[in-house]
Design a protein around this motif. Sequence first.
Motif, PDB file in Angstrom:
ATOM      1  N   GLU A  16       0.814  -1.215   0.000  1.00  0.00           N
ATOM      2  CA  GLU A  16       0.000   0.000   0.000  1.00  0.00           C
ATOM      3  C   GLU A  16       0.850   1.269   0.000  1.00  0.00           C
ATOM      4  OE1 GLU A  16       0.439  -1.311   4.332  1.00  0.00           O
ATOM      5  OE2 GLU A  16       0.053  -2.266   2.382  1.00  0.00           O
ATOM      6  N   GLN A  17       2.136   1.158   0.328  1.00  0.00           N
ATOM      7  CA  GLN A  17       3.019   2.324   0.315  1.00  0.00           C
ATOM      8  C   GLN A  17       3.790   2.465  -0.993  1.00  0.00           C
ATOM      9  OE1 GLN A  17       5.489   2.608   3.865  1.00  0.00           O
ATOM     10  NE2 GLN A  17       3.844   1.782   5.144  1.00  0.00           N
ATOM     11  N   ARG A  18       3.569   1.549  -1.934  1.00  0.00           N
ATOM     12  CA  ARG A  18       4.240   1.621  -3.235  1.00  0.00           C
ATOM     13  C   ARG A  18       3.291   1.222  -4.370  1.00  0.00           C
ATOM     14  NH1 ARG A  18       5.263  -3.640  -4.543  1.00  0.00           N
ATOM     15  NH2 ARG A  18       5.510  -5.123  -2.817  1.00  0.00           N
ATOM     16  N   ASP A  19       1.988   1.401  -4.151  1.00  0.00           N
ATOM     17  CA  ASP A  19       1.020   0.947  -5.152  1.00  0.00           C
ATOM     18  C   ASP A  19       0.949   1.846  -6.382  1.00  0.00           C
ATOM     19  OD1 ASP A  19      -0.242   3.095  -3.970  1.00  0.00           O
ATOM     20  OD2 ASP A  19      -2.039   1.999  -3.364  1.00  0.00           O
ATOM     21  N   HIS A  20       1.707   2.961  -6.375  1.00  0.00           N
ATOM     22  CA  HIS A  20       1.813   3.809  -7.564  1.00  0.00           C
ATOM     23  C   HIS A  20       3.232   3.782  -8.135  1.00  0.00           C
ATOM     24  CE1 HIS A  20      -2.170   5.081  -6.508  1.00  0.00           C
ATOM     25  NE2 HIS A  20      -2.212   5.979  -7.467  1.00  0.00           N
ATOM     26  N   ILE A  21       3.981   2.743  -7.774  1.00  0.00           N
ATOM     27  CA  ILE A  21       5.324   2.507  -8.308  1.00  0.00           C
ATOM     28  C   ILE A  21       5.343   1.101  -8.894  1.00  0.00           C
ATOM     29  CG2 ILE A  21       7.791   2.382  -7.782  1.00  0.00           C
ATOM     30  CD1 ILE A  21       7.282   4.209  -5.382  1.00  0.00           C
ATOM     31  N   ILE A  22       5.995   0.939 -10.029  1.00  0.00           N
ATOM     32  CA  ILE A  22       6.013  -0.357 -10.709  1.00  0.00           C
ATOM     33  C   ILE A  22       6.638  -1.424  -9.805  1.00  0.00           C
ATOM     34  CG2 ILE A  22       8.271  -0.299 -11.853  1.00  0.00           C
ATOM     35  CD1 ILE A  22       4.967  -1.034 -13.667  1.00  0.00           C
ATOM     36  N   THR A  23       6.127  -2.637  -9.892  1.00  0.00           N
ATOM     37  CA  THR A  23       6.624  -3.754  -9.088  1.00  0.00           C
ATOM     38  C   THR A  23       7.730  -4.500  -9.831  1.00  0.00           C
ATOM     39  OG1 THR A  23       4.518  -4.083  -7.949  1.00  0.00           O
ATOM     40  CG2 THR A  23       5.991  -5.985  -8.066  1.00  0.00           C
ATOM     41  N   MET A  24       8.813  -4.810  -9.117  1.00  0.00           N
ATOM     42  CA  MET A  24       9.857  -5.670  -9.664  1.00  0.00           C
ATOM     43  C   MET A  24       9.716  -7.060  -9.057  1.00  0.00           C
ATOM     44  SD  MET A  24      14.049  -5.298  -9.696  1.00  0.00           S
ATOM     45  CE  MET A  24      14.274  -5.631  -7.938  1.00  0.00           C
ATOM     46  N   HIS A  25       9.668  -8.083  -9.921  1.00  0.00           N
ATOM     47  CA  HIS A  25       9.546  -9.462  -9.452  1.00  0.00           C
ATOM     48  C   HIS A  25      10.902 -10.123  -9.249  1.00  0.00           C
ATOM     49  CE1 HIS A  25       5.246  -9.349 -10.080  1.00  0.00           C
ATOM     50  NE2 HIS A  25       5.405  -9.016 -11.340  1.00  0.00           N
ATOM     51  N   GLY A  26      11.924  -9.647  -9.951  1.00  0.00           N
ATOM     52  CA  GLY A  26      13.245 -10.242  -9.825  1.00  0.00           C
ATOM     53  C   GLY A  26      14.204  -9.636 -10.828  1.00  0.00           C
ATOM     54  N   TYR A  86      18.858  -8.416 -16.740  1.00  0.00           N
ATOM     55  CA  TYR A  86      17.456  -8.727 -16.992  1.00  0.00           C
ATOM     56  C   TYR A  86      16.646  -8.365 -15.746  1.00  0.00           C
ATOM     57  CZ  TYR A  86      19.084 -11.302 -21.070  1.00  0.00           C
ATOM     58  OH  TYR A  86      19.664 -11.643 -22.266  1.00  0.00           O
ATOM     59  N   ILE A  87      15.609  -7.562 -15.940  1.00  0.00           N
ATOM     60  CA  ILE A  87      14.751  -7.131 -14.839  1.00  0.00           C
ATOM     61  C   ILE A  87      13.316  -7.544 -15.161  1.00  0.00           C
ATOM     62  CG2 ILE A  87      14.039  -5.204 -13.384  1.00  0.00           C
ATOM     63  CD1 ILE A  87      16.435  -3.623 -14.456  1.00  0.00           C
ATOM     64  N   ILE A  88      12.704  -8.303 -14.263  1.00  0.00           N
ATOM     65  CA  ILE A  88      11.323  -8.756 -14.454  1.00  0.00           C
ATOM     66  C   ILE A  88      10.402  -7.788 -13.722  1.00  0.00           C
ATOM     67  CG2 ILE A  88       9.706 -10.671 -14.210  1.00  0.00           C
ATOM     68  CD1 ILE A  88      12.207 -12.487 -13.848  1.00  0.00           C
ATOM     69  N   LEU A  89       9.527  -7.144 -14.491  1.00  0.00           N
ATOM     70  CA  LEU A  89       8.673  -6.090 -13.960  1.00  0.00           C
ATOM     71  C   LEU A  89       7.198  -6.400 -14.192  1.00  0.00           C
ATOM     72  CD1 LEU A  89      10.697  -3.129 -15.487  1.00  0.00           C
ATOM     73  CD2 LEU A  89      10.624  -3.689 -13.058  1.00  0.00           C
ATOM     74  N   GLU A  90       6.383  -5.815 -13.366  1.00  0.00           N
ATOM     75  CA  GLU A  90       4.945  -5.786 -13.625  1.00  0.00           C
ATOM     76  C   GLU A  90       4.711  -5.203 -15.021  1.00  0.00           C
ATOM     77  OE1 GLU A  90       1.270  -3.079 -11.784  1.00  0.00           O
ATOM     78  OE2 GLU A  90       3.272  -3.041 -10.893  1.00  0.00           O
ATOM     79  N   LEU A  91       3.797  -5.787 -15.782  1.00  0.00           N
ATOM     80  CA  LEU A  91       3.511  -5.296 -17.130  1.00  0.00           C
ATOM     81  C   LEU A  91       2.460  -4.193 -17.066  1.00  0.00           C
ATOM     82  CD1 LEU A  91       3.970  -5.577 -20.195  1.00  0.00           C
ATOM     83  CD2 LEU A  91       2.113  -7.258 -20.219  1.00  0.00           C
TER      84      LEU A  91
END
Length: 288
Positions: free
Chosen positions: A78-88, A101-106
């Motif tokens: 909830e403190q980063r819900d307006h920032i893209i998520t990195m999965h790995g 290689y950076i895996i990100l929320e699409l």
Amino acid sequence: MKNRMFVKEKYDGIELKFIRDDDIGSGGYGRILHAYWERENEAECVALKDILMYSDERIKFALNEVNVLNEVMEFPDEQRDHIITMHGSEEKTIGGNRHMYIILELGGIDLEVYYNKMRRNKDLVLLNILKCAARGLQQFHEIGIHLDIKAKNFVIPLDQDLNSPLKSCKLIDFSFSIITQQEPVEIELYGTNKYAPPEFINTKLATRKNDIFAFGVMTYKFLKAPNADNFSVNKRLLGNSRIDRVAKVCMEKEADNRPSVKALNDFLNGNCDRFISEQNEYGKLCEN
């Protein structure tokens, strides 16, 4: 002719399926691929960012983006819900070349493309865009300075209905960003020079007010040059509407006269009526 064959690769323990030369975009020194993460019960679409690290500058920015996103991911959702998520993320050497290689929320389209697609209620659309972007910036300012704020560095949700109000947006692209609580910070490069404030050009020192200035330039571009790649800022073209005032006050020449991101959010959401640097004395003051 593009190779349409799917390949499977593992990055940071995550197995992805994607077409190797089927780019869907670019950003922050990297190309973006659409990949599928086949989890236990479903396949999730993700963005695979591939940064070819063939120079010291590219190595620096690739490592910086990963480090910044690792810091972001320490925060609750909830403190980063307006920032893209990195999965790995994972660095690999392929054919003698170093890649990050950076895996990100699409995400979906960026805010500039989104705004230019809209045909009705443009003032309301822009207000919602600015509210969303300011929220993302406020979340990031809890840990650092972004240093490349512009409409192209915010993306909307992939499932956003263009006939419905904007649900959310996500701040992206952290190649130039700095994790710091201290200000000012000496830096060498700025993300996009047109958005840089005068004090950076003169001193190479960065503060959170750099991002506020860039937010003002972004707002000005929405108002006066939404379709232009090349534009110049002329504050005399701005009026006294609520959004025009945001552009003007964020682009104040003196950094101390610009609002904090908290004051900016309060103003955009109607919680206060005027900024400290404005001459009028009517309504509630937006406190920094």
